[in-house]
Design a protein around this motif. Structure first.
Motif, PDB file in Angstrom:
ATOM      1  N   LYS A 150       1.604  -1.242  -3.549  1.00 40.31           N
ATOM      2  CA  LYS A 150       0.260  -1.244  -4.421  1.00 40.31           C
ATOM      3  C   LYS A 150      -1.085  -1.009  -3.405  1.00 40.31           C
ATOM      4  O   LYS A 150      -1.060  -1.622  -2.512  1.00 40.31           O
ATOM      5  CB  LYS A 150       0.069  -2.579  -5.204  1.00 40.31           C
ATOM      6  N   SER A 158      -3.385   2.011  -7.878  1.00 39.51           N
ATOM      7  CA  SER A 158      -2.279   2.890  -7.969  1.00 39.51           C
ATOM      8  C   SER A 158      -1.050   2.260  -7.270  1.00 39.51           C
ATOM      9  O   SER A 158      -1.131   1.338  -6.328  1.00 39.51           O
ATOM     10  CB  SER A 158      -2.505   4.199  -7.422  1.00 39.51           C
ATOM     11  N   GLU A 159       0.141   3.056  -7.190  1.00 42.99           N
ATOM     12  CA  GLU A 159       1.504   2.548  -6.235  1.00 42.99           C
ATOM     13  C   GLU A 159       1.795   3.868  -5.759  1.00 42.99           C
ATOM     14  O   GLU A 159       1.904   5.136  -6.218  1.00 42.99           O
ATOM     15  CB  GLU A 159       2.415   1.681  -7.128  1.00 42.99           C
ATOM     16  N   ARG A 163     -11.539   4.459  -5.617  1.00 45.15           N
ATOM     17  CA  ARG A 163     -10.031   4.900  -6.190  1.00 45.15           C
ATOM     18  C   ARG A 163      -9.443   3.803  -7.345  1.00 45.15           C
ATOM     19  O   ARG A 163     -10.139   2.753  -7.482  1.00 45.15           O
ATOM     20  CB  ARG A 163      -9.158   4.982  -5.272  1.00 45.15           C
ATOM     21  N   GLU A 164      -8.824   4.186  -8.133  1.00 43.81           N
ATOM     22  CA  GLU A 164      -8.153   3.477  -9.326  1.00 43.81           C
ATOM     23  C   GLU A 164      -6.817   2.707  -8.606  1.00 43.81           C
ATOM     24  O   GLU A 164      -6.408   3.066  -7.588  1.00 43.81           O
ATOM     25  CB  GLU A 164      -7.634   4.069 -10.410  1.00 43.81           C
ATOM     26  N   LYS A 170      -6.952   9.836  -7.902  1.00 42.24           N
ATOM     27  CA  LYS A 170      -5.849   9.157  -8.098  1.00 42.24           C
ATOM     28  C   LYS A 170      -4.943   9.637  -6.887  1.00 42.24           C
ATOM     29  O   LYS A 170      -4.588  10.694  -6.881  1.00 42.24           O
ATOM     30  CB  LYS A 170      -5.101   9.311  -9.403  1.00 42.24           C
TER      31      LYS A 170
END
Length: 127
Positions: A101, A85-86, A82-83, A126
């Motif tokens: 986060k 992200s929040e 995964r990238e 995402k």
């Protein structure tokens, strides 16, 4: 002696072969081997232990499944990565949602490796 012409492409013919006890036993053995190998790979990378490898049997087919009990799409992140992200999570102490986060991770491709499927390109999901 009679000649028998059996349309192998037919659904009925495929069902007869697929449900044969010998074929089903072989599929069960292969599924067990893949699940065992996948479990070893998962344990090598396990941080918290929420994900697991399970097997399932449908009407005909057998499945090796990477599951996640938390329900946070972690199984997909484990497999594909995964990238960064929040997300918002509920904090019981504060009584409200707070941002959290999630760092980027690389996919382990455990199911791809045990099934000998090619790994896909760096397409990430995402959260």
């Amino acid at each position: 002696m009679a000649d028998v012409y059996w349309p192998m492409g037919s659904k009925r013919g495929n069902k007869i072969i697929a449900t044969n006890p010998g074929v089903q036993n072989f599929l069960r053995e292969i599924t067990f081997e893949m699940a065992s190998h996948a479990s070893v790979l998962l344990v090598q990378h396990r941080a918290e232990g929420h994900a697991s490898i399970e097997t399932d049997h449908g009407d005909v087919d057998w499945y090796v499944v990477l599951t996640d009990e938390r329900g946070e799409k972690a199984a997909m992140s484990i497999e594909f990565g995964r990238e960064e992200s929040e997300i918002e999570v509920y904090d019981a102490v504060l009584g409200r949602k707070v941002p959290r986060k999630l760092g980027a991770t690389q996919g382990l491709y455990i199911l791809h490796d045990v099934t000998q499927l090619p790994r896909r390109s760096k397409r990430r999901v995402k959260l």
